[in-house]
Design an enzyme around this catalytic site. Structure first.
Site, PDB file in Angstrom:
ATOM      1  N   GLU A 131      24.902  27.427  93.508  1.00 29.14           N
ATOM      2  CA  GLU A 131      26.364  27.619  93.448  1.00 29.14           C
ATOM      3  C   GLU A 131      27.011  26.272  93.153  1.00 29.14           C
ATOM      4  O   GLU A 131      26.375  25.221  93.317  1.00 29.14           O
ATOM      5  CB  GLU A 131      26.879  28.148  94.789  1.00 29.14           C
ATOM      6  CG  GLU A 131      26.325  29.507  95.123  1.00 29.14           C
ATOM      7  CD  GLU A 131      26.912  30.087  96.414  1.00 29.14           C
ATOM      8  OE1 GLU A 131      27.782  29.440  97.045  1.00 29.14           O
ATOM      9  OE2 GLU A 131      26.490  31.193  96.770  1.00 29.14           O
ATOM     10  N   PRO A 132      28.306  26.292  92.789  1.00 29.19           N
ATOM     11  CA  PRO A 132      28.950  25.016  92.475  1.00 29.19           C
ATOM     12  C   PRO A 132      28.827  23.990  93.614  1.00 29.19           C
ATOM     13  O   PRO A 132      28.653  22.804  93.371  1.00 29.19           O
ATOM     14  CB  PRO A 132      30.413  25.403  92.247  1.00 29.19           C
ATOM     15  CG  PRO A 132      30.360  26.833  91.799  1.00 29.19           C
ATOM     16  CD  PRO A 132      29.192  27.445  92.518  1.00 29.19           C
ATOM     17  N   ARG A 247       7.931  26.813  89.454  1.00 30.50           N
ATOM     18  CA  ARG A 247       7.616  25.386  89.224  1.00 30.50           C
ATOM     19  C   ARG A 247       6.379  25.215  88.346  1.00 30.50           C
ATOM     20  O   ARG A 247       6.281  24.236  87.597  1.00 30.50           O
ATOM     21  CB  ARG A 247       7.461  24.674  90.578  1.00 30.50           C
ATOM     22  CG  ARG A 247       8.810  24.480  91.229  1.00 30.50           C
ATOM     23  CD  ARG A 247       8.778  24.029  92.665  1.00 30.50           C
ATOM     24  NE  ARG A 247      10.148  24.010  93.181  1.00 30.50           N
ATOM     25  CZ  ARG A 247      10.493  23.887  94.447  1.00 30.50           C
ATOM     26  NH1 ARG A 247       9.561  23.761  95.371  1.00 30.50           N
ATOM     27  NH2 ARG A 247      11.767  23.875  94.810  1.00 30.50           N
ATOM     28  N   ILE A 345       8.769   4.881  69.415  1.00 28.18           N
ATOM     29  CA  ILE A 345       7.752   4.751  68.349  1.00 28.18           C
ATOM     30  C   ILE A 345       8.360   5.131  66.991  1.00 28.18           C
ATOM     31  O   ILE A 345       8.019   4.546  65.960  1.00 28.18           O
ATOM     32  CB  ILE A 345       6.512   5.618  68.684  1.00 28.18           C
ATOM     33  CG1 ILE A 345       5.756   4.981  69.856  1.00 28.18           C
ATOM     34  CG2 ILE A 345       5.610   5.805  67.471  1.00 28.18           C
ATOM     35  CD1 ILE A 345       4.637   5.826  70.432  1.00 28.18           C
ATOM     36  N   GLU A 371      14.812  23.948  89.282  1.00 28.33           N
ATOM     37  CA  GLU A 371      13.773  24.513  90.158  1.00 28.33           C
ATOM     38  C   GLU A 371      13.266  23.472  91.165  1.00 28.33           C
ATOM     39  O   GLU A 371      12.085  23.424  91.500  1.00 28.33           O
ATOM     40  CB  GLU A 371      12.661  25.154  89.328  1.00 28.33           C
ATOM     41  CG  GLU A 371      13.258  26.229  88.423  1.00 28.33           C
ATOM     42  CD  GLU A 371      12.297  27.258  87.890  1.00 28.33           C
ATOM     43  OE1 GLU A 371      11.234  27.442  88.499  1.00 28.33           O
ATOM     44  OE2 GLU A 371      12.641  27.894  86.875  1.00 28.33           O
ATOM     45  N   SER A 374      13.109  16.143  91.216  1.00 28.47           N
ATOM     46  CA  SER A 374      11.916  15.344  91.552  1.00 28.47           C
ATOM     47  C   SER A 374      11.987  14.866  93.004  1.00 28.47           C
ATOM     48  O   SER A 374      10.956  14.778  93.688  1.00 28.47           O
ATOM     49  CB  SER A 374      11.803  14.144  90.611  1.00 28.47           C
ATOM     50  OG  SER A 374      11.485  14.596  89.316  1.00 28.47           O
ATOM     51  N   GLU A 375      13.208  14.577  93.469  1.00 33.12           N
ATOM     52  CA  GLU A 375      13.343  14.126  94.876  1.00 33.12           C
ATOM     53  C   GLU A 375      12.925  15.273  95.805  1.00 33.12           C
ATOM     54  O   GLU A 375      12.242  15.043  96.813  1.00 33.12           O
ATOM     55  CB  GLU A 375      14.788  13.707  95.170  1.00 33.12           C
ATOM     56  CG  GLU A 375      15.231  12.415  94.504  1.00 33.12           C
ATOM     57  CD  GLU A 375      15.556  12.572  93.016  1.00 33.12           C
ATOM     58  OE1 GLU A 375      15.704  13.718  92.537  1.00 33.12           O
ATOM     59  OE2 GLU A 375      15.648  11.537  92.330  1.00 33.12           O
TER      60      GLU A 375
HETATM   61  C1  LIG Z   1      20.203  23.746  82.602  1.00 41.27           C
HETATM   62  C2  LIG Z   1      20.099  24.204  84.023  1.00 41.27           C
HETATM   63  C3  LIG Z   1      19.601  25.478  84.292  1.00 41.27           C
HETATM   64  C4  LIG Z   1      19.530  25.938  85.607  1.00 41.27           C
HETATM   65  N1  LIG Z   1      19.092  27.210  85.854  1.00 41.27           N
HETATM   66  C5  LIG Z   1      19.155  27.707  87.123  1.00 41.27           C
HETATM   67  C6  LIG Z   1      18.845  29.082  87.388  1.00 41.27           C
HETATM   68  O1  LIG Z   1      18.455  29.848  86.496  1.00 41.27           O
HETATM   69  N2  LIG Z   1      19.024  29.540  88.655  1.00 41.27           N
HETATM   70  C7  LIG Z   1      19.453  28.747  89.671  1.00 41.27           C
HETATM   71  O2  LIG Z   1      19.586  29.226  90.803  1.00 41.27           O
HETATM   72  N3  LIG Z   1      19.729  27.427  89.451  1.00 41.27           N
HETATM   73  C8  LIG Z   1      19.593  26.897  88.212  1.00 41.27           C
HETATM   74  N4  LIG Z   1      19.913  25.574  87.970  1.00 41.27           N
HETATM   75  C9  LIG Z   1      20.355  24.742  89.075  1.00 41.27           C
HETATM   76  C10 LIG Z   1      19.334  23.688  89.482  1.00 41.27           C
HETATM   77  O3  LIG Z   1      18.247  24.281  90.102  1.00 41.27           O
HETATM   78  C11 LIG Z   1      20.076  22.668  90.368  1.00 41.27           C
HETATM   79  O4  LIG Z   1      20.953  21.936  89.529  1.00 41.27           O
HETATM   80  C12 LIG Z   1      19.120  21.733  91.091  1.00 41.27           C
HETATM   81  O5  LIG Z   1      18.386  22.435  92.059  1.00 41.27           O
HETATM   82  C13 LIG Z   1      19.850  20.571  91.776  1.00 41.27           C
HETATM   83  O6  LIG Z   1      20.953  21.017  92.498  1.00 41.27           O
HETATM   84  P1  LIG Z   1      22.379  20.309  92.280  1.00 41.27           P
HETATM   85  O7  LIG Z   1      22.648  20.282  90.846  1.00 41.27           O
HETATM   86  O8  LIG Z   1      23.368  20.978  93.163  1.00 41.27           O
HETATM   87  O9  LIG Z   1      22.147  18.824  92.759  1.00 41.27           O
HETATM   88  P2  LIG Z   1      22.314  18.292  94.256  1.00 41.27           P
HETATM   89  O10 LIG Z   1      21.560  19.154  95.199  1.00 41.27           O
HETATM   90  O11 LIG Z   1      23.738  18.065  94.530  1.00 41.27           O
HETATM   91  O12 LIG Z   1      21.564  16.900  94.132  1.00 41.27           O
HETATM   92  C14 LIG Z   1      22.177  15.746  93.565  1.00 41.27           C
HETATM   93  C15 LIG Z   1      21.177  14.597  93.685  1.00 41.27           C
HETATM   94  O13 LIG Z   1      20.866  14.358  95.074  1.00 41.27           O
HETATM   95  C16 LIG Z   1      19.468  14.428  95.271  1.00 41.27           C
HETATM   96  N5  LIG Z   1      19.144  14.995  96.579  1.00 41.27           N
HETATM   97  C17 LIG Z   1      19.639  16.160  97.136  1.00 41.27           C
HETATM   98  N6  LIG Z   1      19.077  16.356  98.319  1.00 41.27           N
HETATM   99  C18 LIG Z   1      18.198  15.330  98.540  1.00 41.27           C
HETATM  100  C19 LIG Z   1      17.300  14.973  99.579  1.00 41.27           C
HETATM  101  N7  LIG Z   1      17.164  15.737 100.670  1.00 41.27           N
HETATM  102  N8  LIG Z   1      16.576  13.841  99.448  1.00 41.27           N
HETATM  103  C20 LIG Z   1      16.705  13.054  98.347  1.00 41.27           C
HETATM  104  N9  LIG Z   1      17.540  13.339  97.322  1.00 41.27           N
HETATM  105  C21 LIG Z   1      18.262  14.462  97.415  1.00 41.27           C
HETATM  106  C22 LIG Z   1      18.955  15.333  94.148  1.00 41.27           C
HETATM  107  O14 LIG Z   1      17.585  15.159  93.914  1.00 41.27           O
HETATM  108  C23 LIG Z   1      19.829  14.890  92.994  1.00 41.27           C
HETATM  109  O15 LIG Z   1      19.306  13.715  92.448  1.00 41.27           O
HETATM  110  C24 LIG Z   1      19.939  25.088  86.671  1.00 41.27           C
HETATM  111  C25 LIG Z   1      20.420  23.810  86.390  1.00 41.27           C
HETATM  112  C26 LIG Z   1      20.505  23.352  85.100  1.00 41.27           C
HETATM  113  C27 LIG Z   1      21.042  21.975  84.846  1.00 41.27           C
END
Ligand SMILES: Cc1cc2nc3c(=O)[nH]c(=O)nc-3n(C[C@H](O)[C@H](O)[C@H](O)COP(=O)(O)OP(=O)(O)OC[C@H]3O[C@@H](n4cnc5c(N)ncnc54)[C@H](O)[C@@H]3O)c2cc1C
Length: 389
Positions: A131-132, A247, A345, A371, A374-375
């Site tokens: 979600e947002p 994954r 390259i 999905e 990396s964190e």
């Molecule tokens: C092109 C695209 C397609 C997608 N498709 C889907 C889909 O089909 N279905 C769906 O449900 N979602 C989908 N997503 C969402 C995607 O899974 C999320 O964007 C992702 O899980 C990260 O969530 P966030 O963007 O809210 O980042 P945030 O959770 O806000 O994270 C922001 C940063 O903080 C870091 N962070 C957060 N928590 C921790 C922690 N505990 N320790 C260290 N670092 C942390 C993260 O690694 C990241 O670097 C999609 C996203 C994109 C961009």
């Protein structure tokens, strides 16, 4: 190198790999740049992939699938992703996030009603957790489902749904008990044809631009209780179990992108000249190619091993979380490393839209984000290894 000898490849595996390779080279490669540029969803090729059995490879034939194993799935997906990561993610979400989730957690009624069309590729499936205001931390989601008799009334906004604008059915996660955080999440399968569902804003993206990604909106959407997957409160467990499968798909996507970028780089290094010699003869370039190749082969071993772990889990019931996370983490970071080197390259040509190397670079980045970033993979791996929760 293909892993032959290390992995139990059969004739069937070779056949599906070859069929996917031929299809990818003949039908996807020629259109990939055009669809990347326009951002249009490639309906025609996706429907053809359905006809070829690529959209539900592991689903039982009883439910419209191809009835093959996880290794067959990753071999086919790797070839598709090598041609185009957008087609790859549509295929991966359909197979791993929708079909796997429904086949594993759906009732017989749900499987009969929703799995056949998606597994046979006649309809597209999606998965919606994010979600947002809630990504990595799913326990903070705000979308709700309130039970009224034999129905749940769903309200809220989900974001970043791959195939959201085109999906007929979506595996959806919403709160039935917000005070319980992640233990209050419940999973449903949603029919997007029903009133109360609409597609929100399309997400403008850096890469995988031909995969349709959007918000989806629920306004008093009524889901029959039969459409619930598992019990109330089991949604988080289901979401995470399904992501284990997802994954492996994303790790495979990253592997395919890396291979494409490496092969392009090798060909360029053999042909391009500077200072009176092929650039591949400079140690600075040759060593880059060696590092790319080494990491790609390591990714391949991790991806195929994770596929075997998933296959074993079908008998043993054991989770394959660790194998899937390790494969995704390594293969996605390899993909960024390899595509970054590939652009370098190619020099100026690497930055040009006349060849696909810049697209590989843009496409690779998403594999480190969706999905589970990396964190989050590092969190999963370290927790599973240390035993500390
Ligand atoms: C092109 C695209 C397609 C997608 N498709 C889907 C889909 O089909 N279905 C769906 O449900 N979602 C989908 N997503 C969402 C995607 O899974 C999320 O964007 C992702 O899980 C990260 O969530 P966030 O963007 O809210 O980042 P945030 O959770 O806000 O994270 C922001 C940063 O903080 C870091 N962070 C957060 N928590 C921790 C922690 N505990 N320790 C260290 N670092 C942390 C993260 O690694 C990241 O670097 C999609 C996203 C994109 C961009």
């Amino acid at each position: 190198m293909s892993g032959v000898g290390l992995f139990p490849f059969t004739e069937e595996h070779e056949m599906i790999r070859q069929a996917a390779r031929d299809f990818a080279q003949n039908e996807i490669t020629p259109i990939a740049a055009e669809f990347d540029e326009s951002g249009e969803f490639p309906y025609e090729t996706i429907m053809k992939m359905g006809e070829m059995g690529f959209m539900g490879i592991e689903v039982s034939e009883d439910y419209g699938g191809t009835g093959m194993d996880t290794l067959a799935y990753v071999l086919a997906l790797e070839e598709i992703c090598k041609a185009d990561a957008s087609h790859g993610v549509i295929m991966s979400v359909n197979n791993s996030l929708f079909c796997y989730g429904i086949e594993k957690f759906g009732s017989e009624y749900v499987k009969q009603k929703y799995l056949r069309a998606v597994a046979s590729g006649k309809s597209v499936g999606a998965y919606s957790l994010t979600e947002p205001m809630s990504g990595s931390d799913a326990g903070t989601m705000r979308c709700t489902a309130v039970r009224e008799g034999d129905e749940y009334v769903i309200n809220g906004r989900k974001s970043w749904v791959t195939s959201g604008p085109v999906a007929s059915y979506i595996v959806l996660f919403v709160m039935t008990a917000p005070e319980k955080k992640h233990k209050g999440i419940t999973a449903f399968v949603i029919d997007t044809d029903q009133p109360g569902f609409s597609v929100g804003k399309k997400e403008p993206k850096l890469g995988i631009r031909a995969s349709a990604t959007s918000e989806i909106l629920f306004e008093d959407y009524r889901a029959p209780v039969e459409n619930r997957l598992g019990e109330e409160g089991e949604g988080f467990k289901i979401a995470m179990a399904v992501l284990d499968a997802g994954r492996i798909g994303i790790a495979t996507q990253a592997l395919g992108i890396s291979e494409a970028a490496y092969e392009a780089s090798l060909a360029y290094a053999r042909e391009r000249e500077a200072f009176g010699q092929k650039i591949g003869e400079f140690q600075g370039i040759a060593f880059k190619l060696a590092d790319m190749k080494t990491r790609i082969e390591a990714s391949r071993l991790l991806v195929y091993s994770a596929a075997l772990a998933k296959e074993r889990s079908k008998e043993s019931g054991e989770r394959f979380t660790l194998e899937a996370s390790i494969a995704k983490l390594f293969s996605s970071e390899t993909s960024m490393f390899v595509t970054h080197a590939a652009v370098q390259i190619h020099g100026g040509m690497g930055y040009s839209k006349e060849i696909p190397v810049e697209r590989y670079f843009r496409d690779a980045k998403i594999t480190e984000i969706y999905e589970g970033t990396s964190e989050i993979q590092r969190l999963v791996i370290s927790r599973l290894e240390s035993g500390i929760r």
